[in-house]
Design a protein around this motif. Structure first.
Motif, PDB file in Angstrom:
ATOM      1  N   ILE A  95       0.862  -1.184   0.000  1.00 34.77           N
ATOM      2  CA  ILE A  95       0.000   0.000   0.000  1.00 34.77           C
ATOM      3  C   ILE A  95       0.898   1.233   0.000  1.00 34.77           C
ATOM      4  O   ILE A  95       1.789   1.372   0.846  1.00 34.77           O
ATOM      5  CB  ILE A  95      -0.931   0.005   1.231  1.00 34.77           C
ATOM      6  N   LEU A  96       0.666   2.122  -0.951  1.00 37.57           N
ATOM      7  CA  LEU A  96       1.488   3.327  -1.104  1.00 37.57           C
ATOM      8  C   LEU A  96       2.961   2.973  -1.285  1.00 37.57           C
ATOM      9  O   LEU A  96       3.844   3.743  -0.933  1.00 37.57           O
ATOM     10  CB  LEU A  96       1.296   4.262   0.100  1.00 37.57           C
ATOM     11  N   TRP A  97       3.221   1.804  -1.817  1.00 34.75           N
ATOM     12  CA  TRP A  97       4.563   1.313  -2.147  1.00 34.75           C
ATOM     13  C   TRP A  97       5.439   0.985  -0.937  1.00 34.75           C
ATOM     14  O   TRP A  97       6.522   0.460  -1.101  1.00 34.75           O
ATOM     15  CB  TRP A  97       5.322   2.315  -3.034  1.00 34.75           C
ATOM     16  N   ILE A  98       5.016   1.314   0.287  1.00 36.95           N
ATOM     17  CA  ILE A  98       5.897   1.100   1.448  1.00 36.95           C
ATOM     18  C   ILE A  98       5.234   0.328   2.576  1.00 36.95           C
ATOM     19  O   ILE A  98       5.928  -0.165   3.476  1.00 36.95           O
ATOM     20  CB  ILE A  98       6.409   2.439   2.008  1.00 36.95           C
ATOM     21  N   ILE A  99       3.913   0.209   2.559  1.00 34.84           N
ATOM     22  CA  ILE A  99       3.217  -0.488   3.651  1.00 34.84           C
ATOM     23  C   ILE A  99       2.971  -1.933   3.232  1.00 34.84           C
ATOM     24  O   ILE A  99       2.211  -2.194   2.310  1.00 34.84           O
ATOM     25  CB  ILE A  99       1.885   0.197   3.996  1.00 34.84           C
ATOM     26  N   PRO A 100       3.636  -2.902   3.866  1.00 29.09           N
ATOM     27  CA  PRO A 100       3.496  -4.304   3.449  1.00 29.09           C
ATOM     28  C   PRO A 100       2.072  -4.807   3.636  1.00 29.09           C
ATOM     29  O   PRO A 100       1.341  -4.397   4.548  1.00 29.09           O
ATOM     30  CB  PRO A 100       4.471  -5.051   4.367  1.00 29.09           C
ATOM     31  N   THR A 101       1.673  -5.717   2.742  1.00 26.80           N
ATOM     32  CA  THR A 101       0.386  -6.394   2.840  1.00 26.80           C
ATOM     33  C   THR A 101       0.630  -7.893   2.951  1.00 26.80           C
ATOM     34  O   THR A 101       1.778  -8.351   2.967  1.00 26.80           O
ATOM     35  CB  THR A 101      -0.467  -6.089   1.605  1.00 26.80           C
ATOM     36  N   LEU A 102      -0.461  -8.655   2.998  1.00 28.16           N
ATOM     37  CA  LEU A 102      -0.316 -10.109   3.027  1.00 28.16           C
ATOM     38  C   LEU A 102       0.383 -10.622   1.783  1.00 28.16           C
ATOM     39  O   LEU A 102       1.173 -11.578   1.841  1.00 28.16           O
ATOM     40  CB  LEU A 102      -1.704 -10.760   3.179  1.00 28.16           C
ATOM     41  N   ASP A 103       0.104 -10.011   0.634  1.00 28.56           N
ATOM     42  CA  ASP A 103       0.782 -10.419  -0.600  1.00 28.56           C
ATOM     43  C   ASP A 103       2.291 -10.166  -0.503  1.00 28.56           C
ATOM     44  O   ASP A 103       3.088 -10.930  -1.063  1.00 28.56           O
ATOM     45  CB  ASP A 103       0.201  -9.651  -1.792  1.00 28.56           C
ATOM     46  N   THR A 104       2.651  -9.113   0.202  1.00 29.94           N
ATOM     47  CA  THR A 104       4.075  -8.829   0.390  1.00 29.94           C
ATOM     48  C   THR A 104       4.751  -9.949   1.168  1.00 29.94           C
ATOM     49  O   THR A 104       5.822 -10.439   0.783  1.00 29.94           O
ATOM     50  CB  THR A 104       4.261  -7.495   1.139  1.00 29.94           C
ATOM     51  N   PHE A 105       4.127 -10.357   2.251  1.00 24.01           N
ATOM     52  CA  PHE A 105       4.711 -11.429   3.068  1.00 24.01           C
ATOM     53  C   PHE A 105       4.712 -12.761   2.320  1.00 24.01           C
ATOM     54  O   PHE A 105       5.611 -13.589   2.511  1.00 24.01           O
ATOM     55  CB  PHE A 105       3.953 -11.552   4.389  1.00 24.01           C
ATOM     56  N   ARG A 106       3.733 -12.987   1.464  1.00 21.14           N
ATOM     57  CA  ARG A 106       3.705 -14.237   0.684  1.00 21.14           C
ATOM     58  C   ARG A 106       4.818 -14.249  -0.368  1.00 21.14           C
ATOM     59  O   ARG A 106       5.323 -15.315  -0.728  1.00 21.14           O
ATOM     60  CB  ARG A 106       2.343 -14.396  -0.007  1.00 21.14           C
ATOM     61  N   ALA A 107       5.175 -13.080  -0.874  1.00 25.10           N
ATOM     62  CA  ALA A 107       6.181 -13.018  -1.931  1.00 25.10           C
ATOM     63  C   ALA A 107       7.591 -13.254  -1.410  1.00 25.10           C
ATOM     64  O   ALA A 107       8.465 -13.708  -2.155  1.00 25.10           O
ATOM     65  CB  ALA A 107       6.110 -11.661  -2.637  1.00 25.10           C
ATOM     66  N   VAL A 108       7.819 -12.964  -0.125  1.00 31.20           N
ATOM     67  CA  VAL A 108       9.173 -13.080   0.424  1.00 31.20           C
ATOM     68  C   VAL A 108       9.692 -14.521   0.371  1.00 31.20           C
ATOM     69  O   VAL A 108      10.800 -14.763  -0.117  1.00 31.20           O
ATOM     70  CB  VAL A 108       9.218 -12.521   1.859  1.00 31.20           C
TER      71      VAL A 108
END
Length: 760
Positions: A95-108
């Protein structure tokens, strides 16, 4: 100066010391990061890693200015790390390029898993892909947080130095090479910088305190100078490491299927990759994969369909003309230290059992490849059906046939003419395809060619393309890649289908045996490449053109076969290079490759230079603590003679710590002096001179200088030290001189309490 200015000066100086410490940490992290550039292609990741480190250190510095607790500082640094990594690598999922989401954690986890596969199965230098850059930059940021916490919060710079050195050694362990002396010097200087900056950040910014610690920089310079001298002078005298092959960066060496084996074979630290045993009369070569397409002047690994290894269509029976004899044999392979997606197997395999995981077979070239996982730690059994034609039978067959692909005969339009010209000259007198190929084999293995790992690099043709082959044919020095590629291309100019195989030589026999089958050891230096030519009605036949390596392929006349009348001593025919005595040759040893007796003769002589060099290095290393301690003692003596009573008292404390005498912070100087007199026999007159000097300056407004006492305090401190040494048992005295504890233990610290050492 007003009281306000006096109060502000220490805080200002302390902040300056903290900035200096942050700069020192950044320089040390840079020194640890630079070796990574040897194993990962330089790219924007290097700038990103340094930028992340700067941001983390700056966040920690500013957080400490507000006197936040250590856990808050760490959380702020971790937040900076998370925002940076999200913005640079995962902004599409945030979100806004800097706030991690669930998709962010799944991509790691996906990025990390992909990076691990590329690292384990790739060849150095690795391409700086998104996943590899994510792991490198992220790891650098986390290392920065840890080092900052250890140095600034925990005040343990030596522990941080150990971690920095360990990180800097990882690339060298993964891809061994020559010692980088410049990198070593840079790393040593930055670590000393960190230690000194940490000490300086805790010192009071008063003139007298600066004078008191004047010997510290000199001691640090002395340590660094001695270490650098050892590195620059002693390192070139050490024995050179053994060369090895293998390009993997994972838990073991790998197999580079791009024929870029030159760097792999020149790498040091040879290791045992696997062991095998077989019921065959000739120990087989182990193939990993084949390279058939010759596009853009380079050989390309075969990219053909795979079928499940357990499928009936996986490998299948060997198809040959009815009158050609086929012999079945079994080979057991145990992988010890090889991280590869290709399982080394004999040719032509018909069944492979025992592999754990998801494996597939390539029917076209009879290789086995992992769909997931690798060969590391695997043990498997291979059954192969070896065609064994007679000399008359193979001479009657033609190279080629309807079953071969067009790519096995294709040549670039700009192929240098020398390749076809020499092929025609060498085979001019042969009347059939097999004799033409054996003529090429004899020519390559003759006196005109020699094995060399260095000549190709020196002349700039360390490759397998057409231009490299042309240069190799002119210079006539190279290693297995050049011999195999030249043979295959020359066969194609004669309209014969050919390809190149990458795999391993059979290895050397060990003292072990299972039943009646001896066990052979295959090392990483025996990674090898050889050519194959297709014969209609028979299949792919391997040849061994590399000068001095293995045994050339040959077939016996029918009359010489067992049970037939013929000349004694003839070996049975084989459809792959034979594996008798010479196959144990180390491909990275040019003398052994030439097959002469010079290698054996040289092995009996002992070169004393490496032994002497090692002995000199050991002596220097053992003497290093004594030299550094002596340098520190002299610095303290000089300071004491200039009127620094604290330096004289420090001399006494250091001598006590070296001998294991406790120097607790809770004990007053007078109580400590009295204990030295009563328990250790120190002369009261001498210790009292030093005691009076330190007590006067401790309660004096003038500071630590005491010019009125002249050299008396320095002489008295030296006399106390001599008295302590004389009253100590010889073994303890020698230990105190060779391994002085005062180099790492400070007076008053929790480690300064030692077991009492009483006078004799």
């Amino acid at each position: 100066m007003s009281s306000t200015d006096a109060a502000a000066t220490p805080d200002t100086a302390r902040r300056g010391g903290e900035w200096l410490l942050a700069a020192a940490i950044l320089s040390a992290l840079l020194a640890a990061l630079l070796p990574v550039a040897r194993v990962v292609e330089s790219n924007a990741w290097l700038v990103g890693a340094l930028l992340l480190s700067v941001l983390v250190l700056a966040a920690g510095y500013n957080a400490r200015r507000y006197h936040l607790p250590a856990i808050a500082v760490t959380l702020i640094e971790a937040a900076v790390w998370a925002v940076f990594m999200t913005l640079v690598f995962l902004r599409d999922t945030a979100i806004l390029w800097i706030i991690p989401t669930l998709d962010t954690f799944r991509a790691v986890p996906q990025l990390v898993e992909t990076a691990m596969e590329e690292i384990v199965l790739g060849a150095a230098p690795l391409e700086a892909t998104l996943s590899v850059a994510f792991v490198v930059v992220g790891a650098m940021g986390l290392l920065t947080i840890i080092i900052d916490h250890v140095v600034v919060t925990a005040r343990m710079p030596l522990l941080a130095a150990v971690g920095i050195v360990a990180v800097s050694l990882i690339p060298s362990i993964a891809v061994p090479g020559d010692v980088d002396l410049i990198g070593f010097v840079f790393l040593a200087v930055t670590i000393l910088f960190v230690i000194r900056a940490e000490t300086r950040s805790r010192e009071k910014p008063l003139e007298q305190e600066a004078e008191r610690s004047a010997g510290v920089p000199a001691t640090a310079v002395g340590i660094g100078a001695i270490a650098i001298v050892v590195a620059l002078v002693a390192t070139p005298l050490l024995p050179q490491p053994t060369l090895r092959a293998g390009a993997g960066l994972g838990t073991g060496p790998g197999i580079d299927a791009t024929l870029q084996l030159g760097d792999d074979l020149r790498r040091p630290q040879e290791v045992e990759v696997l062991r095998l045993r077989t019921d065959s009369a000739n120990v087989p070569y182990l193939r990993a994969t084949t390279l058939t397409r010759f596009e853009g002047g380079v050989w390309e690994p075969d990219r053909v369909r795979t079928v499940p290894l357990a499928s009936e269509l996986a490998l299948g029976e060997v198809s040959v003309d009815p009158d050609i004899r086929v012999t079945e044999y079994t080979t057991d392979v145990e992988v010890l230290y090889l991280e590869s997606v290709w399982a080394p197997i004999p040719y032509p395999a018909v069944t492979v059992t025992g592999l754990e995981g998801d494996w597939g077979a390539v029917p076209y070239n009879r290789t086995v490849v992992a769909q997931s996982g690798s060969t590391q730690g695997q043990s498997y059994e291979v059954v192969a059906n070896q065609p064994r034609p007679t000399l008359e039978q193979i001479r009657a067959l033609s190279a080629g046939g309807e079953q071969v692909r067009d790519e096995t005969t294709e040549l670039p339009t700009d192929t240098p003419p020398i390749i076809a010209q020499l092929a025609a000259e060498v085979t001019a007198e042969a009347t059939n395809d097999y004799d033409r190929l054996t003529a090429l084999q004899r020519w390559f293995r003759g006196s005109e060619f020699s094995y060399s790992l260095d000549a190709p690099v020196e002349d700039g043709f360390d490759g397998s393309g057409a231009e490299a082959v042309a240069q190799f044919l002119e210079q006539r020095e190279g290693y297995c890649v050049h011999f195999a590629s030249a043979f295959a291309l020359m066969a194609r100019t004669l309209s014969m289908p050919s390809r190149v195989v990458v795999g391993y030589l059979p290895g050397q026999p060990t003292n072990d045996a299972i039943g009646a089958e001896p066990v052979y050891s295959v090392t990483s230096s025996q990674l090898h490449a050889w050519p194959e030519v297709y014969f209609g009605g028979l299949g792919w036949i391997a040849f061994e053109p590399t000068s001095g390596l293995g045994v050339p392929t040959s077939f016996s006349p029918a009359a010489a076969l067992p049970g037939q009348s013929g000349e004694p001593g003839e070996s049975a025919p084989a459809a792959s290079p034979s594996a008798t005595a010479p196959t144990g040759v180390d491909e990275t040893d040019p003398e052994q490759q030439r097959g002469g007796t010079a290698a054996g003769a040289a092995g009996t002589a002992v070169d004393p230079v490496p032994l002497v060099a090692v002995a000199v290095v050991v002596v220097i290393v053992l003497a290093l603590p004594f030299l550094v301690r002596e340098l520190r003692r002299r610095q303290l003596d000089i300071a004491a003679r200039r009127g620094d009573a604290a330096a004289a008292w420090q001399t006494v404390q250091d001598a006590a710590i070296d001998l294991g005498i406790s120097v607790p912070a809770s004990e007053t100087p007078r109580a400590f002096a009295q204990r030295l007199i009563v328990e250790h026999g120190v002369p009261a007159s001498e210790i009292n001179v030093v005691l009076i000097a330190i007590e006067r300056v401790s309660y004096s407004r003038a500071g630590t200088r005491s010019y009125w006492i002249g050299d008396a305090a320095a002489d008295a401190a030296a006399a106390v030290r001599v008295s302590l040494l004389a009253a100590t048992p010889p073994a303890r005295r020698i230990l105190a001189l060779l391994a002085p504890r005062s180099l790492v233990i400070r007076p008053g610290s929790v480690y300064a309490a030692g077991a009492p050492v009483r006078a004799r």
